[in-house]
Design a protein around this motif. Structure first.
Motif, PDB file in Angstrom:
ATOM      1  N   PHE A  15     -17.587   3.341  -2.038  1.00  0.00           N
ATOM      2  CA  PHE A  15     -16.296   2.779  -1.632  1.00  0.00           C
ATOM      3  C   PHE A  15     -15.933   3.231  -0.228  1.00  0.00           C
ATOM      4  N   ARG A  16     -16.118   4.527   0.064  1.00  0.00           N
ATOM      5  CA  ARG A  16     -15.782   5.040   1.398  1.00  0.00           C
ATOM      6  C   ARG A  16     -16.570   4.310   2.476  1.00  0.00           C
ATOM      7  N   ASN A  17     -17.837   4.053   2.214  1.00  0.00           N
ATOM      8  CA  ASN A  17     -18.661   3.333   3.189  1.00  0.00           C
ATOM      9  C   ASN A  17     -18.177   1.889   3.346  1.00  0.00           C
ATOM     10  N   ASP A  18     -17.878   1.247   2.226  1.00  0.00           N
ATOM     11  CA  ASP A  18     -17.434  -0.144   2.238  1.00  0.00           C
ATOM     12  C   ASP A  18     -16.081  -0.283   2.947  1.00  0.00           C
ATOM     13  N   ILE A  19     -15.137   0.568   2.588  1.00  0.00           N
ATOM     14  CA  ILE A  19     -13.804   0.456   3.189  1.00  0.00           C
ATOM     15  C   ILE A  19     -13.860   0.834   4.668  1.00  0.00           C
TER      16      ILE A  19
ATOM     17  N   ILE B 149      -4.676 -11.006  11.497  1.00  0.00           N
ATOM     18  CA  ILE B 149      -4.856  -9.579  11.196  1.00  0.00           C
ATOM     19  C   ILE B 149      -4.005  -9.185   9.989  1.00  0.00           C
ATOM     20  N   CYS B 150      -2.866  -9.822   9.793  1.00  0.00           N
ATOM     21  CA  CYS B 150      -2.053  -9.555   8.590  1.00  0.00           C
ATOM     22  C   CYS B 150      -2.838  -9.909   7.333  1.00  0.00           C
TER      23      CYS B 150
ATOM     24  N   ASP C 133      -5.873  -7.728   2.543  1.00  0.00           N
ATOM     25  CA  ASP C 133      -7.091  -7.580   1.746  1.00  0.00           C
ATOM     26  C   ASP C 133      -7.556  -6.133   1.706  1.00  0.00           C
ATOM     27  N   VAL C 134      -7.510  -5.462   2.860  1.00  0.00           N
ATOM     28  CA  VAL C 134      -7.922  -4.050   2.924  1.00  0.00           C
ATOM     29  C   VAL C 134      -6.987  -3.200   2.069  1.00  0.00           C
ATOM     30  N   ALA C 135      -5.678  -3.431   2.200  1.00  0.00           N
ATOM     31  CA  ALA C 135      -4.702  -2.652   1.436  1.00  0.00           C
ATOM     32  C   ALA C 135      -4.906  -2.847  -0.067  1.00  0.00           C
ATOM     33  N   GLU C 136      -5.159  -4.069  -0.487  1.00  0.00           N
ATOM     34  CA  GLU C 136      -5.385  -4.343  -1.909  1.00  0.00           C
ATOM     35  C   GLU C 136      -6.638  -3.627  -2.405  1.00  0.00           C
ATOM     36  N   LYS C 137      -7.723  -3.728  -1.649  1.00  0.00           N
ATOM     37  CA  LYS C 137      -8.967  -3.072  -2.030  1.00  0.00           C
ATOM     38  C   LYS C 137      -8.761  -1.555  -2.084  1.00  0.00           C
ATOM     39  N   ALA C 138      -8.047  -1.017  -1.109  1.00  0.00           N
ATOM     40  CA  ALA C 138      -7.789   0.427  -1.086  1.00  0.00           C
ATOM     41  C   ALA C 138      -6.959   0.838  -2.303  1.00  0.00           C
TER      42      ALA C 138
ATOM     43  N   VAL D 286      -4.124   6.554   1.086  1.00  0.00           N
ATOM     44  CA  VAL D 286      -3.986   6.784   2.528  1.00  0.00           C
ATOM     45  C   VAL D 286      -4.298   5.503   3.303  1.00  0.00           C
ATOM     46  N   THR D 287      -5.415   4.863   2.978  1.00  0.00           N
ATOM     47  CA  THR D 287      -5.762   3.613   3.653  1.00  0.00           C
ATOM     48  C   THR D 287      -4.753   2.524   3.300  1.00  0.00           C
ATOM     49  N   GLU D 288      -4.344   2.473   2.046  1.00  0.00           N
ATOM     50  CA  GLU D 288      -3.348   1.481   1.628  1.00  0.00           C
ATOM     51  C   GLU D 288      -2.051   1.664   2.416  1.00  0.00           C
ATOM     52  N   ASP D 289      -1.583   2.903   2.540  1.00  0.00           N
ATOM     53  CA  ASP D 289      -0.359   3.184   3.301  1.00  0.00           C
ATOM     54  C   ASP D 289      -0.522   2.841   4.782  1.00  0.00           C
ATOM     55  N   LEU D 290      -1.690   3.150   5.331  1.00  0.00           N
ATOM     56  CA  LEU D 290      -1.954   2.832   6.738  1.00  0.00           C
ATOM     57  C   LEU D 290      -1.867   1.323   6.960  1.00  0.00           C
ATOM     58  N   MET D 291      -2.464   0.563   6.073  1.00  0.00           N
ATOM     59  CA  MET D 291      -2.420  -0.894   6.216  1.00  0.00           C
ATOM     60  C   MET D 291      -1.000  -1.426   6.022  1.00  0.00           C
ATOM     61  N   THR D 292      -0.259  -0.835   5.103  1.00  0.00           N
ATOM     62  CA  THR D 292       1.133  -1.244   4.892  1.00  0.00           C
ATOM     63  C   THR D 292       1.955  -0.993   6.150  1.00  0.00           C
TER      64      THR D 292
END
Length: 170
Positions: A25-29, A127-128, A133-138, A145-151
């Motif tokens: 997951f870390r590699n994919d994200i 980009i939104c 998509d990134v936030a959902e996957k995270a 952390v990634t989800e919050d960053l994307m939010t």
């Protein structure tokens, strides 16, 4: 130390990370975040180019707004790259497509302020969608952390869209 050795050392260090996120997951994200980073970089460059070249009655508000945007994007690019590193991967170091980041010089000369705004809105909207998509996957993988960053980044981009639309409205 050769580049290959550096990458191998980074990989072996990556495998030692035990923060509760699976290595796959870390590699994919990280790959997906690198794509967001590239899109952010492209938007920063376009915003900067339009900042320099906007003319007409909207000059002052767009000149100031695009400056705010490219400065924010510059800082965000660093944060996104640092997140990739924190996930145990190498931050992108090749911008081979950089020539595609900016509009061609001939095009900029003939773009109106409204054309520039429309292009920036389109870039922000794209980009939104990518960040959602990134936030959902995270979120699905407990990577808050990634989800919050994307939010956080989404909030910036949605506000930028609103401000660009408001500035160019008749």
């Amino acid at each position: 130390m050769s580049n290959v050795s550096s990458i191998m050392n980074a990989k072996s260090t990556s495998e030692k990370i035990n923060t509760g996120l699976d290595e796959g997951f870390r590699n994919d994200i990280s790959k997906t975040l690198s794509e967001v980073l590239g899109a952010s970089y492209r938007l920063m460059v376009k915003s900067h180019i339009y900042h320099w070249n906007v003319v007409g009655p909207l000059f002052k508000p767009l000149h100031e707004l695009t400056e705010e945007h490219y400065q924010n994007l510059f800082e965000a690019i660093d944060v996104i790259a640092e997140r990739v590193r924190a996930l145990g991967n190498i931050a992108p170091y090749s911008i081979g497509n950089a020539a595609n980041f900016a509009p061609e010089g001939k095009e900029v000369e003939h773009l109106t302020a409204i054309d520039m705004v429309d292009d920036l809105i389109s870039e922000h909207e794209a980009i939104c969608r990518q960040m959602r998509d990134v936030a959902e996957k995270a979120g699905d993988n407990k990577d808050m952390v990634t989800e919050d960053l994307m939010t956080e980044r989404l909030a910036f981009h949605e506000k930028a869209i609103w401000m660009l639309r408001a500035t160019a409205s008749e």
